[in-house]
Design a protein around this motif. Sequence first.
Motif, PDB file in Angstrom:
ATOM      1  N   LEU A 252       0.834  -1.207   0.000  1.00  0.00           N
ATOM      2  CA  LEU A 252       0.000   0.000   0.000  1.00  0.00           C
ATOM      3  C   LEU A 252       0.867   1.255   0.000  1.00  0.00           C
ATOM      4  CD1 LEU A 252      -2.715   1.521   0.335  1.00  0.00           C
ATOM      5  CD2 LEU A 252      -2.452   1.195   2.817  1.00  0.00           C
ATOM      6  N   ARG A 253       1.893   1.284   0.850  1.00  0.00           N
ATOM      7  CA  ARG A 253       2.768   2.462   0.899  1.00  0.00           C
ATOM      8  C   ARG A 253       3.444   2.695  -0.451  1.00  0.00           C
ATOM      9  NH1 ARG A 253       6.815   0.872   5.056  1.00  0.00           N
ATOM     10  NH2 ARG A 253       7.843   2.785   4.335  1.00  0.00           N
ATOM     11  N   ARG A 254       3.827   1.616  -1.123  1.00  0.00           N
ATOM     12  CA  ARG A 254       4.503   1.744  -2.419  1.00  0.00           C
ATOM     13  C   ARG A 254       3.563   2.313  -3.484  1.00  0.00           C
ATOM     14  NH1 ARG A 254       5.029  -2.332  -6.508  1.00  0.00           N
ATOM     15  NH2 ARG A 254       6.788  -1.909  -7.903  1.00  0.00           N
ATOM     16  N   VAL A 255       2.322   1.800  -3.526  1.00  0.00           N
ATOM     17  CA  VAL A 255       1.368   2.293  -4.510  1.00  0.00           C
ATOM     18  C   VAL A 255       0.991   3.745  -4.203  1.00  0.00           C
ATOM     19  CG1 VAL A 255      -1.000   2.019  -5.363  1.00  0.00           C
ATOM     20  CG2 VAL A 255       0.470   0.018  -5.122  1.00  0.00           C
ATOM     21  N   CYS A 256       0.833   4.073  -2.926  1.00  0.00           N
ATOM     22  CA  CYS A 256       0.532   5.466  -2.557  1.00  0.00           C
ATOM     23  C   CYS A 256       1.645   6.400  -3.020  1.00  0.00           C
ATOM     24  CB  CYS A 256       0.340   5.582  -1.047  1.00  0.00           C
ATOM     25  SG  CYS A 256      -1.235   4.951  -0.454  1.00  0.00           S
ATOM     26  N   ALA A 257       2.897   5.978  -2.821  1.00  0.00           N
ATOM     27  CA  ALA A 257       4.021   6.805  -3.263  1.00  0.00           C
ATOM     28  C   ALA A 257       3.958   7.047  -4.769  1.00  0.00           C
ATOM     29  CB  ALA A 257       5.336   6.137  -2.880  1.00  0.00           C
ATOM     30  N   ARG A 258       3.488   6.034  -5.510  1.00  0.00           N
ATOM     31  CA  ARG A 258       3.334   6.185  -6.967  1.00  0.00           C
ATOM     32  C   ARG A 258       2.361   7.318  -7.293  1.00  0.00           C
ATOM     33  NH1 ARG A 258       1.827   7.195 -11.270  1.00  0.00           N
ATOM     34  NH2 ARG A 258       1.738   5.930 -13.184  1.00  0.00           N
ATOM     35  N   TYR A 259       1.368   7.522  -6.448  1.00  0.00           N
ATOM     36  CA  TYR A 259       0.383   8.584  -6.679  1.00  0.00           C
ATOM     37  C   TYR A 259       0.700   9.859  -5.902  1.00  0.00           C
ATOM     38  CZ  TYR A 259      -2.389   5.032  -9.016  1.00  0.00           C
ATOM     39  OH  TYR A 259      -2.821   4.039  -9.881  1.00  0.00           O
ATOM     40  N   GLY A 260       1.839   9.879  -5.212  1.00  0.00           N
ATOM     41  CA  GLY A 260       2.278  11.103  -4.565  1.00  0.00           C
ATOM     42  C   GLY A 260       1.791  11.309  -3.148  1.00  0.00           C
ATOM     43  N   SER A 261       1.299  10.259  -2.491  1.00  0.00           N
ATOM     44  CA  SER A 261       0.831  10.402  -1.104  1.00  0.00           C
ATOM     45  C   SER A 261       1.694   9.573  -0.162  1.00  0.00           C
ATOM     46  CB  SER A 261      -0.634   9.968  -0.970  1.00  0.00           C
ATOM     47  OG  SER A 261      -0.786   8.592  -1.254  1.00  0.00           O
ATOM     48  N   SER A 262       1.716   9.955   1.101  1.00  0.00           N
ATOM     49  CA  SER A 262       2.453   9.237   2.138  1.00  0.00           C
ATOM     50  C   SER A 262       1.603   9.242   3.399  1.00  0.00           C
ATOM     51  CB  SER A 262       3.810   9.900   2.399  1.00  0.00           C
ATOM     52  OG  SER A 262       4.521   9.211   3.411  1.00  0.00           O
ATOM     53  N   PRO A 263       0.681   8.301   3.525  1.00  0.00           N
ATOM     54  CA  PRO A 263      -0.296   8.359   4.613  1.00  0.00           C
ATOM     55  C   PRO A 263       0.320   8.168   5.993  1.00  0.00           C
ATOM     56  CG  PRO A 263      -0.463   6.274   3.453  1.00  0.00           C
ATOM     57  CD  PRO A 263       0.472   7.127   2.654  1.00  0.00           C
TER      58      PRO A 263
END
Length: 818
Positions: A252-263
């Motif tokens: 999840l963290r990797r895919v979020c980084a792809r979209y520019g987010s870091s939850p």
Amino acid sequence: MAFNHLPAGVHDALSPLSVRPVTHSVSMAHNQIPRQAGIRPSPRAVLGRLSTGAGRGTRITHTEHLPPRPGTHAQWPSAIRPEVIDAIRAAGIERPWAHQARTAEHALRGESVVVATGTASGKSLAYLAPVLSTLLDGAEEPSGRGTTALYLSPTKALAADQRRAVAGLTAPLGTGVRAAVYDGDTPVEEREWVRQYANYVLTNPDMLHRGILPGHPRWSSFLRALRYVVIDECHTYRGVFGSHVAQVLRRLRRVCARYGSSPVFLLASATASDPAVAAGRLTGVPVVEITEDGSPRGEVVFALWEPPLTELHGEQGAPVRRTATAESADLLTDLAVQGVRTVTFVRSRRGAELIALIAQERLAEVDRSLPGRIAAYRGGYLPEERRALERALHSGELLGLAATTALELGMDIAGLDAVVVAGYPGTRASLWQQAGRAGRTGEGALAILVARDDPLDTYLVHHPDALFRQPVESTVLDPDNPYVLAPHLCAAAAELPLTEPDLELFGPATTELMPQLEQRKLLRRRATAWHWTRRERAADLTDIRGAGGSPVQVVEAATGRLLGTVDAAAAHTTVHEGAVHLHQGRSYLVRQLDLDDSVALVEEASPPYSTTARDTTAISILETTTEIPWGDARLCFGSVEVTNQVVSFLRRKLITGEVLGESKLDLPPRTLRTRAVWWTVTEDQLEEARVHPRALGGALHAAEHASIGILPLFATCDRWDIGGVSIPLHPDTLLPTVFVYDGHPGGAGFAERAFHTAARWLAATREAIAACECEAGCPSCIQSPKCGNGNDPLDKKAAIRLLTTLLAGAPEHPPTAE
């Protein structure tokens, strides 16, 4: 000959219902007046009534009184929006507890935080306040979707319960918060709306693994705006399941980084040891811990309850105690007649059905209106059945419930007065979590632990300090387990091609695994990235629950009606041909088990017996990782291969447990590669312990059973998570050997913990056997409810002498965990 003790899914968790005719307190309860509306009986008074009657008082071995505790208030951080504070006040909460305010402060500063306070301490509000405030901020953005948040729970029931809580809290906030559940029960027509418009999505790790991450392009706007990930009941993510979830979160963290987010991760846990360490291992990011509980607590009366010995005799003539199932059903009956709202927690699905059924039958003798207010709740029910039971429990329509751990986790069951725990649930954390279901409005509560005829339960009810004077366990998980990591690397590559910088995210074992995945032609390297090469979905390579395949559907043969499901790992032992299957108070006989199509065909019947599977197990050593001398003995830890096959089943009378017959089965063997701890002894040590060759098998077998029963005191496991084998002459060691192994592919950390605490673990094992008052061995010390050899042979006295000799050679400085 090998004597074996198998992990979950190999034997039904319920021992035969060995009960004599019951003289319980229904006659006493006839004269009890149910409580008046709004008046709660004191827990001491309720326990006093339960302990009256023939022999009842002697069954209570210990009573612990936990005094009430005042609360400590604080102020919400100034960054919380005023309309959120107003909504919280409208719900009757004027000011937060101190731990709630501190959790919100860290969340608003962008720091991942775990709040690990007691049950019913308001952990949900601690993370909801900053989440809702941030979602409202995002809703005011002039363009785009705004801020989003993701909520993960281990069960569908908890997610649905949280959705109800959020709906009540956010009603005054308008459309700024759009919460929705997205799980396997969500209708297809609703899923597109959730993806496009919901800004607070409540789901579970399974749906994140199989649905959201593989389809991340359709979730791109949600993931791009993802600010918070809430992980509720994070202490449940332990062992192999926890290791899988840890890798899902890294994906999840990797895919979020792809979209520019870091939850930011917001975690809630029951009181746990080192919660920040466990939360950091789970999420892969640094986590701040909040452990000081500022909430008030009402008085808790906690009783330890040991069922009496019966006049019956079990395997090998051993004395038999009344079962925890029968005893808990009586307690549920008496509590219901008194008007005491109760949940009885039981470890097996079948046990939940039996307790509800017995209580209903006995309540019918008292008042025909009462049986309908008792029900069972367990996994495997259809979604509509679960929802109906949850509504009835919330409304107060149900007075008592016999439930599996599906209700242990965080569900806000307001108004409960008492909890009965039928058998130690495996960890102190789970015990307190279950006990905390009662008294959630801050009033007094009664909790009763009913001991099973089992070494650990017997030990605990006579050693209360082990429960009440010890900290709860650490959460054990191993994200680097190669059996866990490999399929998630494949899933990650299918989501987005894996690059060199990605490998660090998934842990140090990744570099070693990548060439193996290439060699198996699962991944292919092109230029600077690894790609998934197969047509099938990579997410289907693994079941994160460790069930080992698709659930088996239980179908009524005459109508084609789906009754429910059984985990694949349990199918061989619970829905084999000829097995008795219970569902919502009705019994069925299994006519056919089709393993290829994962279907068990059943027909309704009322056989006067239960069924218990029997099996054979062989074990071979693949690699010895660590070995240390214990005098002439050796203590070892390493990798093993376990081969198990269910070969027959017994039919037992329901009332007496008498064996009526044995039927052969033709089921395929199953192989497990896992981690184990084992010890060997020499001929000289056997002479020293005065263990004759004819008694050797029984001594090893007894020590194996008892050590498995005691291990949950030292490792965060359940006895059904582990297995064992004892062999008088093992072909790999050429010595008498006892193995205890993790019941999960690749291991779960339990056997390793046993290796590092072996001196204390085996000393407690010896004490438990020696302290039991039986003559030759019984279920309270050396007999196992899931022994594939019918608890034969067993030799109690020889086991004590053997363990005494073994422990005499234990090193002064035992190995420590890395």
